[in-house]
Structure formats: structure tokens, C-alpha cells
Motif scaffolding. Structure first.
Motif, mmCIF file in Angstrom:
data_model
loop_
_atom_site.group_PDB
_atom_site.id
_atom_site.type_symbol
_atom_site.label_atom_id
_atom_site.label_comp_id
_atom_site.label_asym_id
_atom_site.label_seq_id
_atom_site.Cartn_x
_atom_site.Cartn_y
_atom_site.Cartn_z
ATOM 1 N N GLU A 180 0.835 -1.205 0.000
ATOM 2 C CA GLU A 180 0.000 0.000 0.000
ATOM 3 C C GLU A 180 0.868 1.253 0.000
ATOM 4 O O GLU A 180 0.643 2.177 -0.767
ATOM 5 N N ARG A 181 1.848 1.229 0.920
ATOM 6 C CA ARG A 181 2.651 2.438 1.074
ATOM 7 C C ARG A 181 3.439 2.731 -0.205
ATOM 8 O O ARG A 181 3.558 3.875 -0.632
ATOM 9 N N ILE A 182 3.958 1.659 -0.821
ATOM 10 C CA ILE A 182 4.722 1.858 -2.058
ATOM 11 C C ILE A 182 3.832 2.440 -3.143
ATOM 12 O O ILE A 182 4.186 3.397 -3.827
ATOM 13 N N LEU A 183 2.613 1.863 -3.267
ATOM 14 C CA LEU A 183 1.702 2.336 -4.311
ATOM 15 C C LEU A 183 1.319 3.794 -4.086
ATOM 16 O O LEU A 183 1.330 4.604 -5.010
ATOM 17 N N LEU A 184 1.001 4.131 -2.825
ATOM 18 C CA LEU A 184 0.604 5.506 -2.534
ATOM 19 C C LEU A 184 1.757 6.465 -2.772
ATOM 20 O O LEU A 184 1.580 7.550 -3.316
ATOM 21 N N ALA A 185 2.955 6.043 -2.365
ATOM 22 C CA ALA A 185 4.109 6.909 -2.550
ATOM 23 C C ALA A 185 4.403 7.093 -4.035
ATOM 24 O O ALA A 185 4.739 8.189 -4.482
ATOM 25 N N SER A 186 4.239 6.017 -4.812
ATOM 26 C CA SER A 186 4.541 6.128 -6.242
ATOM 27 C C SER A 186 3.529 7.025 -6.946
ATOM 28 O O SER A 186 3.812 7.594 -7.990
ATOM 29 N N ALA A 187 2.331 7.157 -6.374
ATOM 30 C CA ALA A 187 1.353 8.068 -6.962
ATOM 31 C C ALA A 187 1.469 9.465 -6.353
ATOM 32 O O ALA A 187 0.659 10.341 -6.654
ATOM 33 N N GLN A 188 2.459 9.666 -5.496
ATOM 34 C CA GLN A 188 2.681 10.953 -4.818
ATOM 35 C C GLN A 188 1.443 11.429 -4.065
ATOM 36 O O GLN A 188 1.038 12.583 -4.170
ATOM 37 N N ALA A 189 0.859 10.504 -3.315
ATOM 38 C CA ALA A 189 -0.336 10.847 -2.549
ATOM 39 C C ALA A 189 0.055 11.313 -1.155
ATOM 40 O O ALA A 189 1.026 10.830 -0.588
ATOM 41 N N ARG A 190 -0.699 12.300 -0.654
ATOM 42 C CA ARG A 190 -0.435 12.798 0.694
ATOM 43 C C ARG A 190 -1.664 12.608 1.557
ATOM 44 O O ARG A 190 -2.782 12.861 1.111
ATOM 45 N N GLU A 191 -1.449 12.188 2.782
ATOM 46 C CA GLU A 191 -2.582 11.908 3.648
ATOM 47 C C GLU A 191 -3.219 13.207 4.140
ATOM 48 O O GLU A 191 -2.517 14.171 4.421
ATOM 49 N N VAL A 192 -4.552 13.222 4.217
ATOM 50 C CA VAL A 192 -5.243 14.372 4.797
ATOM 51 C C VAL A 192 -6.061 13.915 5.999
ATOM 52 O O VAL A 192 -6.531 12.781 6.057
ATOM 53 N N GLN A 193 -6.194 14.834 6.958
ATOM 54 C CA GLN A 193 -6.982 14.551 8.159
ATOM 55 C C GLN A 193 -8.368 15.164 7.990
ATOM 56 O O GLN A 193 -8.621 15.927 7.063
ATOM 57 N N LYS A 194 -9.233 14.849 8.941
ATOM 58 C CA LYS A 194 -10.600 15.356 8.867
ATOM 59 C C LYS A 194 -10.636 16.885 8.883
ATOM 60 O O LYS A 194 -11.433 17.508 8.195
ATOM 61 N N LYS A 195 -9.758 17.512 9.678
ATOM 62 C CA LYS A 195 -9.824 18.979 9.785
ATOM 63 C C LYS A 195 -9.370 19.661 8.492
ATOM 64 O O LYS A 195 -9.785 20.775 8.202
ATOM 65 N N ASP A 196 -8.532 18.982 7.701
ATOM 66 C CA ASP A 196 -8.081 19.575 6.439
ATOM 67 C C ASP A 196 -9.180 19.549 5.383
ATOM 68 O O ASP A 196 -9.368 20.508 4.648
ATOM 69 N N ALA A 197 -9.862 18.432 5.292
ATOM 70 C CA ALA A 197 -10.855 18.269 4.221
ATOM 71 C C ALA A 197 -12.127 17.670 4.801
ATOM 72 O O ALA A 197 -12.422 16.502 4.584
ATOM 73 N N PRO A 198 -12.884 18.485 5.565
ATOM 74 C CA PRO A 198 -14.051 17.914 6.249
ATOM 75 C C PRO A 198 -15.040 17.255 5.302
ATOM 76 O O PRO A 198 -15.541 16.176 5.578
ATOM 77 N N GLN A 199 -15.290 17.909 4.133
ATOM 78 C CA GLN A 199 -16.322 17.355 3.256
ATOM 79 C C GLN A 199 -15.896 16.016 2.655
ATOM 80 O O GLN A 199 -16.642 15.047 2.695
#
Lengths: 420, 185
Positions: free
Chosen positions: A65-84
Motif C-alpha cells: 500500500e505504502r509503495i503504491l501511494l508513494a509512487s502516486a505521490q499521494a499525501r494523507e489528509v486529516q478530517k480537519k483539512d478536508a471535512p467534506q
């Protein structure tokens, strides 16, 4: 719902068994070609085939999972960043009965797309591009998330990873063998008369065909599961039109930009195929069915949102084929479509676009100063001046010390993240 | 093979079958319970959000005392409800009051520009959705469970061990079931 998961698992096991036997047969065929008279060497090649497969499997299980997400340059967001966005994911977890809310990631790319990963639902993650958030309204975003959650709930994420790895192993082994045939090719003479020659031909054909067949099987399966995830999304949201219009909006706009970051293994997990160039038809070798076809099926569900209604619509367009396992068809009941969500498009989608960009800045910990002229100044981490002039009205703002400290800290954190 | 053996085998098979059916029913019943607890969580969340929303909106909406009173009252009633039927009744009242409130909000542009209010409204919208989706999931599970209890042959086992039908969670009055449709364009 649980029948569907179980039926899916049964089918997955079957397919994995087929793929594994193709792998073993390929190993044996190669062994036979190299040394027709020595069973020891033949079993040695079978072991090598299994070895290659195991190594690939273990790497993908360990941190796939981590490799795939990193290769897609994905960044994790928390609830307060993107409530909707976060709320929408939670809503779909509830609708699907998924017990753990997957992690939410965002990818900075104008190409609208989304995918899900995770070998177990407890470790799952969903990722969306800023382009997707910018283009879709709440109903459509919800439908796309429903599709992704369906992939997790149906264990497609697990299965497509396993199948992808096995097919990959078959391709690699077949490839190595063909190359060695072309360049080395000396030792495989001898053999015993006519019968030996016939067996030899069969083995060669096998070595050439195995990768192709495995691939076709894999892609057919992937396309089927796309339809299935669409059916589930319609059922979870009770609003097939949401997914239909989302797919329509997305389909014209997917560029190869995400394709650079998207690996082959990840491709089946996206909502629309990131590898396909615009306007190509779905053939034997594509992971996704043609988007127009998916839209057509969704639109002809005629006021119903159940799995059975999807099946009916699908059969009306494709003849006798079916997407659902029989046990699920029996358990499905009528489910009416819900109303459209109240706040819908403003037509331009500009505010959604701006929101998506703001979210990205927030994740990157930009500092924001509201100017008197209504302009919002966004300062990147690492901005070291103590003053900033507004590009629109020229008003000079002095940065408060805590803002500067925040920017410096954000830069430190980012550097650390890069090193790691 | 003698007669006794055959009888013995039949009895063993029967017991295994009953155990399997019983376990299946228990699993379904737990799924229903689990789905209900999810509804409960969301309803509580909605009850917690409402005072905040009312507090924020009051400053702007000075002429809407009735709307606020209706919401507060419906909330108090909903919090006291006990059975599935009562809860459904009270919650549909509350939902009606809230959707009326959402319509009135459209008349107050300053309120709609307040970021605090906007984030509260997104929370409330999402909680409404979550209530809806958990209700939908719960009803699916109940239907599945009730169907299993009533169909042959599981109905024998269900009768033997007193598995009872679960209630659906349905909005009571048809007037409130129809969400008001308004277009602002």
C-alpha cells in the motif's frame, strides 16, 4: 451484501488457482524444453518459477500500500483539512457496512481520478486527485467514493494485487525464457523421435501463450469487477445518476498525467483507467470497460438502485452475460432511488476548484494572509522575509512572528519527510 | 449396515445442520444489532450538533424564533425516545424541523458567509446523510434477517430457538418522508 463478498472470495480463489497452475505449467514446460530427459532439472525450473512468484508476492504483501501511494505521490489528509471529503468517505463506509474508515489521501494532479488500495479493509486507503475534487459536486464525489469503497468491501483491492503479482511473475518468466531461446538455444536437441518433437512444440506454444492467456484472464476479471463496483456504488448511494454524471465528467478529461505516476498494478484500482489514452475502446487488454458503456448501464436502471436492477440493465445492453453471482441475485431486493442532493452544481465549479487548491495548500502548511483588497496571499513553507507586498493593491503586510515560526517549522518537517 | 447406524448418521447430520443454521441466524441478528448501534451513534451526533448550530445562527436570524423552538423541542423529544418506533417518529419530526431551518437560512446571506456556520452546516448535512445511510444499511440487514427467519427451512430452527423479527426503521408520516424540493436558481 455479505453474500456478494463471499461469492467474490470463492471466485477469487478459483482464479488464483488457475493462475497458479498456469505458472507451474509454464515452469514445467520450460524445464522440459531445456532438458527433456531429466526430471530433476524440470522440477528445478518449477521451483524457480514459484520462487520468483513468492519474492514478488512477499514484497507486495509487506508494504504494497505504502509503495503504491508513494509512487502516486499521494499525501494523507486529516478530517480537519478536508471535512467534506472525509465526511463523504465516512458516509460511504456506513452505507457499505465497512467497519473501519480507510485513510484518505490526496494527489496534486489536474487529471480527475481516484483509487483505492489495501490488502485488508483495516489497512485500506482511498486517494483522490485535486482535479477530481475540483470538477465534481457532492453527489458525484460521493458516488466515486462509493465505487472505491466497493472495491475495498468486495476485496478487489486484495485480489487484483495478488492476481496482478501472479500474472507479473508469469510474464517475467515467459519473457526470460523466450530471450534465452533466442540467444542461447543450443542445448535443447536430442529428445526422442516424433513424439518428443511434438511435445517440444506444445511446450514452446505453452511458453508463448501462457503470459498472453494469463493477461487476458486478468483483464477480463478486472473489467467485471469494475461493473460490480459500479453496481455496488449505485446500491450504496441509491443514486445511480451520481456515478453516471461523475463518469461522464471524468472520462473526457483523464490525461496521461496520472499515468506517469500510476503503475500497472495500480491501474485496475482507479475509477477510470489512467493508462488509456482518450477515446480508446475497451478491448481484451484493458483493465476498465469503456466509460460510455458504464454510463449507459447506470442510466438505464430506471428508478431502481438495487444490485438486481443493475443486473437487469446490464443484461438489456449485453445480452445473456451477467455481473452478479447467482446467490446475490436471489438475495437482492427492490431499492428505490433517492432524491438529488440539495446543494448541487453552481455550473462553473470554480469554487470547488478553489477549495481543492486551498486544501492542497493546507496540507502543505502554507500561511494565508487576507489582504484588505480581498486577495488571499498564500506563503509557502520556507518563506523567510518578514514582509510581503500584495501583488494586486500593493499593500505591504508584516508577517506576525508566530506565522514565520510556523512556516519555518513546516519547512523543517517537509525536509525531514523528504529525507525519509 | 444395520438400522441403528443409519439412524445415528441421520441424527448427527441433523444436529450439524441445526448448529450451522443457528450460527447463521445469530450472525445475522448481530449484524442487525450492529447496524442499529451505528444509527444510534449518528443520531447522538446530530443531537450534539444542534445546540451549536442554533447558537451560531441565533445572532443572525432574529425573526425566526418559531423555527428555533421547533428544532429545540423536536431534539428534546428525540433524545427521550426509547423503542425503534418512537425513535423513528421523533427523528422524522426533527428532520422536518431541520429542513425547514435550512430553507430559512437561504434568506440570510450574512449567515451563509460565516465560515463557522458553514462548517457546522457541512457537519450537519453529513450527519443527516449518515443517519440516512445507516438507516438504509440497518433496513437492508433487517430485511435479510427477517427473510431468513421466515423462509423454509431456517424458519424451523428460528422457531425452535425463538428468533424474533426485527422492526424496520421507517419515517412515520409520508409528508415528512418526501424531502421538500426547492430550486434556488
Amino acid at each position: 451484501m455479505f453474500e456478494l463478498i463471499r461469492a467474490n472470495q470463492r471466485k477469487s480463489i478459483w482464479l488464483m488457482a488457475i493462475l497458479a497452475s498456469v505458472l507451474l505449467a509454464l515452469g514445467y514446460a520450460i524445464g522440459f524444453l531445456v532438458a527433456p530427459d531429466e526430471p530433476g532439472i524440470q522440477s528445478f525450473f518449477v521451483i524457480i518459477a514459484v520462487g520468483v512468484w513468492l519474492v514478488m508476492l512477499l514484497t507486495s504483501l509487506a508494504g504494497g500500500e505504502r509503495i503504491l501511494l508513494a509512487s502516486a505521490q499521494a499525501r494523507e489528509v486529516q478530517k480537519k483539512d478536508a471535512p467534506q471529503l472525509y465526511n463523504i468517505v465516512e458516509e460511504m463506509c456506513i452505507a457499505s457496512g465497512l467497519s473501519t474508515v480507510p485513510k484518505v489521501y490526496i494527489i496534486d494532479s489536474p487529471s480527475p481520478n481516484a483509487f483505492a488500495v489495501g490488502l485488508k479493509p483495516q489497512r485500506a486507503a482511498v486517494a483522490v486527485t485535486t482535479g477530481l475534487m475540483g470538477k465534481l459536486n457532492r453527489d458525484e464525489l460521493q458516488a466515486v467514493m462509493a465505487h472505491e469503497i466497493a472495491h475495498i468491501q468486495n476485496r478487489d483491492t486484495l485480489f487484483m494485487t495478488l492476481a496482478g503479482v501472479t500474472v507479473g511473475a508469469i510474464i517475467i518468466i515467459g519473457d526470460i525464457f523466450l530471450r534465452s531461446m533466442i540467444y542461447g538455444g543450443g542445448r535443447r536437441r536430442g529428445g526422442g523421435g516424433n513424439q518428443g518433437a511434438a511435445l517440444m512444440v506444445i511446450a514452446v506454444v505453452m511458453a508463448i501463450l501462457a503470459p498472453i492467456l494469463a493477461n487476458i484472464l486478468y483483464f477480463a476479471c478486472s473489467r467485471r469487477r469494475e461493473y460490480l463496483a459500479d453496481a455496488c456504488a449505485a446500491q450504496y448511494t441509491r443514486y445511480p445518476e451520481g456515478l453516471a454524471s461523475a463518469l461522464e465528467k471524468i472520462s473526457g478529461q483523464v490525461t496521461r498525467q496520472t499515468a506517469q505516476a500510476a503503475s500497472r498494478t495500480l491501474a485496475p484500482m482507479y475509477i477510470v483507467n489512467p493508462m488509456a489514452a482518450r477515446g480508446r475502446r475497451a478491448g481484451l487488454f484493458s483493465t476498465h470497460p469503456a466509460t460510455e458503456d458504464r454510463v449507459r448501464v447506470l442510466r438505464s436502471m430506471s428508478g431502481q438502485a438495487s444490485l438486481a436492477a443493475y443486473e437487469k440493465a446490464y443484461q438489456a445492453l449485453h445480452g445473456k452475460q451477467s455481473v452478479l453471482p447467482p446467490s446475490v441475485r436471489a438475495a437482492s431486493v427492490d431499492q428505490a432511488v433517492r432524491e438529488q442532493h440539495r446543494e448541487s452544481d453552481d455550473g462553473t465549479g470554480r469554487s470547488q476548484w478553489r477549495q481543492a487548491q486551498d486544501l492542497l495548500h493546507q496540507v502543505d502548511r502554507y500561511a494565508v494572509i487576507a489582504c484588505v483588497c480581498g486577495m488571499k496571499l498564500k506563503l509557502p513553507p520556507g518563506y523567510e522575509e518578514s514582509k510581503v507586498g500584495c501583488p494586486k493593491c500593493g499593500h505591504v503586510h508584516v508577517l506576525p512572528p508566530e506565522m514565520m515560526a510556523g512556516l519555518a517549522a513546516a519547512q523543517m518537517a517537509q525536509r525531514k519527510g523528504k529525507k525519509r | 449396515m444395520s438400522m441403528q447406524w443409519i439412524v445415528l448418521i441421520v441424527i448427527v447430520v441433523l444436529i450439524v445442520w441445526i448448529v450451522a443454521m443457528y450460527n447463521k441466524l445469530v450472525r445475522f441478528r448481530n449484524q442487525v444489532k450492529n447496524a442499529w448501534s451505528q444509527i444510534d451513534v449518528q443520531l447522538k451526533r446530530r443531537h450534539d450538533l444542534i445546540p451549536n448550530l442554533v447558537e451560531t445562527a441565533k445572532g443572525y436570524m432574529t425573526h425566526e424564533r418559531e423555527t428555533f423552538e421547533a428544532i429545540t423541542q423536536a431534539r428534546a423529544q428525540a433524545m427521550q425516545a426509547k423503542t425503534v418506533g418512537e425513535t423513528a417518529q421523533a427523528e422524522s419530526q426533527l428532520q422536518g424541523a431541520l429542513s425547514k431551518f435550512n430553507l430559512v437560512v437561504e434568506n440570510y446571506p450574512e449567515l451563509k458567509a460565516n465560515t463557522n456556520f458553514l462548517s457546522l452546516q457541512e457537519e450537519l448535512t453529513s450527519t443527516e446523510n449518515k443517519v440516512g445511510f445507516s438507516r438504509q444499511y440497518y433496513n437492508d440487514q433487517v430485511l435479510h434477517y427477517n427473510n431468513t427467519i421466515e423462509s423454509v427451512p431456517t424458519n424451523i430452527v428460528a422457531g425452535l430457538f425463538r428468533f424474533e423479527r426485527s422492526d424496520f426503521f421507517e419515517l412515520e408520516s409520508p409528508a415528512e418522508r418526501a424531502v421538500p424540493k426547492v430550486s434556488f436558481s
